[in-house]
Design a protein around this motif. Structure first.
Motif, short mmCIF file in Angstrom:
data_model
loop_
_atom_site.label_atom_id
_atom_site.label_comp_id
_atom_site.label_asym_id
_atom_site.label_seq_id
_atom_site.Cartn_x
_atom_site.Cartn_y
_atom_site.Cartn_z
N ALA A 189 0.82 -1.22 -0.09
CA ALA A 189 -0.09 0.14 -0.03
C ALA A 189 0.73 1.29 0.10
CB ALA A 189 -0.85 -0.18 1.16
N GLU A 190 2.00 1.29 0.79
CA GLU A 190 2.80 2.35 0.99
C GLU A 190 3.42 2.44 -0.51
OE1 GLU A 190 5.92 2.02 3.96
OE2 GLU A 190 6.72 3.93 3.35
N GLU A 245 2.21 1.95 -3.45
CA GLU A 245 1.26 2.52 -4.31
C GLU A 245 1.38 3.95 -4.14
OE1 GLU A 245 -2.42 0.75 -4.46
OE2 GLU A 245 -1.80 -1.39 -5.02
N LYS A 246 1.22 4.39 -2.76
CA LYS A 246 1.12 5.91 -2.70
C LYS A 246 2.46 6.60 -3.20
CE LYS A 246 -1.76 5.42 1.49
NZ LYS A 246 -1.79 5.63 3.04
N LEU A 247 3.58 5.79 -2.97
CA LEU A 247 4.88 6.44 -3.44
C LEU A 247 4.89 6.69 -4.92
CD1 LEU A 247 7.50 7.39 -2.14
CD2 LEU A 247 8.43 5.26 -2.65
N ALA A 281 2.47 6.73 -7.07
CA ALA A 281 1.61 7.71 -7.55
C ALA A 281 2.27 9.31 -7.08
CB ALA A 281 0.16 7.70 -6.77
N GLN A 282 2.76 9.33 -6.13
CA GLN A 282 3.51 10.61 -5.75
C GLN A 282 4.76 10.88 -6.85
OE1 GLN A 282 5.07 10.83 -1.82
NE2 GLN A 282 5.51 13.00 -1.82
#
Length: 622
Positions: free
Chosen positions: A599-600, A602-604, A606-607
């Motif tokens: 999950a972390e 995926e966020k990274l 996207a950022q």
């Protein structure tokens, strides 16, 4: 080393050699376009190269450690298969890795071993950024709902799906037959950029001259069963082809003169020649073959009588047409004038073909009026061969309309002679329509339209499947055509040379009347996209303003600071991404930790994507 090689291959069809003893090699990074007349054997040669059909002689080989991608003219699949199943079939290992990984994330009962295996496969296939590529490809090519079955799709939609399937396999070498057919112009421009910028080895058959020029770095011509290679773009090919044909004419002429002398020698010698003369006899046979080469090139001739056109041509008043949840035409009015030459452009599905069907009476408007003049005679050329009876003989298709055809000078010729002008020799005229190639069917369709002597031509994608020489003849004819012309075409070269203003279908029923050809329109669109909006009191519309050279906007001080900051942040995020990947590998059987790290990650990602996009936009101004 070549990715693809063909050695001394030959192929015949109906006792005629399409090509004989030809060889070619496609090396890594080459982007090759194959050109030639309809019926020369280009599609057959591609099928031999891909292994779809065997050569009669010779061998074809492909490097074993590369991934191939093949796009033929008419791929087939069961009607019950979904779009998703075609795009991500079992041969696409990267797509399979992504699918397995996502299933692991969605299933709370996934074992640590299964998750670890999925992660390792994602790393092995380098599949972490694959999802974004999928979205780009299917979005740009206009692929429909992934859950639709093939039975629900049009021929054009199917072709786009097969093209997307090939690109998503990320092949090392791509073999493509007419990749631009059934794509709208925006999709073609995206495909051009994609193919020319990627490290892809490519061999394709295309008649789209802009596409050919912008993508290919080598052109091979299949002419009279032989291959000729030109290391350059389309303009270079035309120049060198003309020079080659002049040299060939001189060689044949010289061979004929020499043949006369050798023929006299052959006739003077006794039948029992000595061995000393054997070499000269063999040389005579070679000379005879050179001198016998046919230099005649059949060329389609377009010559028709145009019906007289009165003052009133065609008037459209407040046209409206929509379907459930889809507005195609909203309150559109236009009065056609003598000599109008209008191109119709817009994305697939915005109503271009429906608009043509309204004008020809095949579809009725929801409201509004269509009022043709008394002398207006419309000739309508459609994308599909709807006006051809596949069981008819070719000549019967013409005789159903007229036994004799009137030419521009008033002379009348028979249907058979008119067919010969369209490159249908007498022997072919008595063959059934279903035996014709795609390009030959297109020629027959065009012939049937022109037989009616129209003074208002509506052409819907007339360039599909026609060879370049036929396109040049059609262009010349349409340039001289004095009636009205309404043209839908994805061929930008064809459009640029024939129209002087456009109906631009912008979506939601809006049709913009733009004065200029397609290149003018694209340049204006690009200028608007890059121009910085300015505040002011002027109320003039952009299209009313004089055209100016628009300089690239310079970055502001704040934008420069932002760019510097991004250049510091992006490497840090890249390092974090790499550290997370290593942590996921080290997590072992800790299922919860794997889920948290994923999950972390995926966020990274996207950022990182957002910051990279911002960096690209700002750096473009620098």
């Amino acid at each position: 080393m070549n990715f693809l090689s063909a050695e001394a291959i030959s192929k015949s069809f109906s006792e005629k050699w399409l090509f004989k003893n030809i060889s070619l090699g496609i090396a890594q990074g080459q982007k090759v376009a194959m050109v030639g007349a309809n019926g020369a054997g280009k599609s057959t040669l591609l099928k031999v190269l891909t292994g779809e059909i065997p050569p009669d002689e010779g061998t074809v080989s492909m490097r074993k450690d590369i991934i191939p991608g093949f796009l033929t003219q008419q791929p087939s699949v069961d009607d019950k298969v979904t779009v998703k199943e075609v795009l991500f079939d079992s041969s696409n290992e990267k797509a399979a890795a992504v699918r397995a990984y996502e299933e692991c994330l969605l299933n709370p009962d996934t074992s640590a071993d299964t998750m670890q295996a999925a992660l390792e496969q994602m790393e092995l296939m380098k599949a972490w950024d694959y999802e974004s590529k999928v979205k780009e490809v299917i979005g740009k090519l206009g692929v429909p709902d992934l859950n639709k079955t093939f039975g629900q799709l049009s021929g054009g939609q199917r072709k786009r799906i097969f093209l997307a399937q090939v690109l998503l396999r990320e092949p090392d070498i791509i073999v493509m037959d007419e990749p631009t057919n059934h794509l709208d112009i925006e999709a073609i421009e995206w495909l051009e950029t994609y193919l020319s910028s990627q490290l892809i080895t490519l061999i394709m058959v295309t008649h789209d001259r802009y596409f050919l020029d912008n993508v290919a770095n080598q052109i091979i011509e299949l002419d009279r069963g032989k291959l000729y290679t030109y290391n350059g773009n389309y303009a270079y090919f035309l120049e060198k082809k003309a020079a080659r044909e002049e040299i060939l004419k001189a060689e044949v002429s010289k061979a004929k003169n020499l043949l006369k002398k050798e023929l006299e020698w052959m006739r003077r010698q006794p039948k029992a020649r000595g061995t000393k003369a054997k070499y000269r006899v063999e040389a005579f046979e070679e000379l005879k073959e050179r001198a016998s080469q046919s230099l005649k090139k059949d060329k389609m001739e377009l010559d028709i009588h145009e019906s007289r056109q009165g003052g009133k041509i065609l008037e459209l008043e407040h046209l409206n047409k929509s379907f459930p949840n889809l507005v195609l035409i909203k309150d559109f009015s236009y009065v056609f004038k003598k000599g109008d030459r209008i191109g119709v452009v817009g994305k697939n599905g915005v109503g271009k073909s429906t608009f043509l069907s309204l004008l020809t009476g095949k579809v009725q408007p929801d409201s509004g009026g269509i009022y043709p003049g008394q002398t207006t005679k419309i000739g309508y050329f459609t994308q599909e061969a709807q006006n051809l009876n596949e069981k008819n003989r070719v000549i019967d298709e013409v005789k159903e309309i007229a036994e004799f055809i009137t030419l521009s000078d008033g002379a009348q010729i028979s249907a058979s002679r008119f067919l010969e002008l369209f490159l249908f020799p007498v022997a072919m005229q008595y063959s059934p329509v279903n035996k014709l190639s795609g390009g030959e069917k297109k020629r027959l369709q065009l012939l049937k339209v022109l037989v009616t002597n129209p003074n208002f031509l509506i052409l819907d994608e007339p360039t599909n499947d026609l060879d370049i020489e036929t396109l040049n003849v059609l262009e010349d004819f349409l340039e001289k055509f004095s009636g009205c012309l309404l043209l839908v075409s994805h061929d930008r070269y064809f459009m640029d040379h024939l129209v002087d203003h456009l109906f631009v279908f912008e979506g939601n029923g809006v049709i913009r009347d733009y004065y200029g050809n397609y290149t003018d329109y694209r340049e204006e669109q690009d200028a608007r996209a890059t121009a910085k909006p300015t505040s002011g009191t002027s109320t003039s519309k952009p299209e009313d303003a004089p055209k100016q050279e628009l300089s690239k906007p310079k970055p502001t001080y704040k934008e420069k600071l932002a760019l510097e900051q991004l250049e510091k942040e992006i490497p840090v995020l890249e390092q974090k991404k790499e550290a997370l990947a290593q942590a996921m590998q080290a997590a072992g059987e800790d299922h919860q930790k794997l889920l948290d790290l994923a999950a972390e990650s995926e966020k990274l990602v996207a950022q990182l994507d957002a910051k990279t996009l911002a960096w690209l936009e700002l750096s473009d101004k620098g």
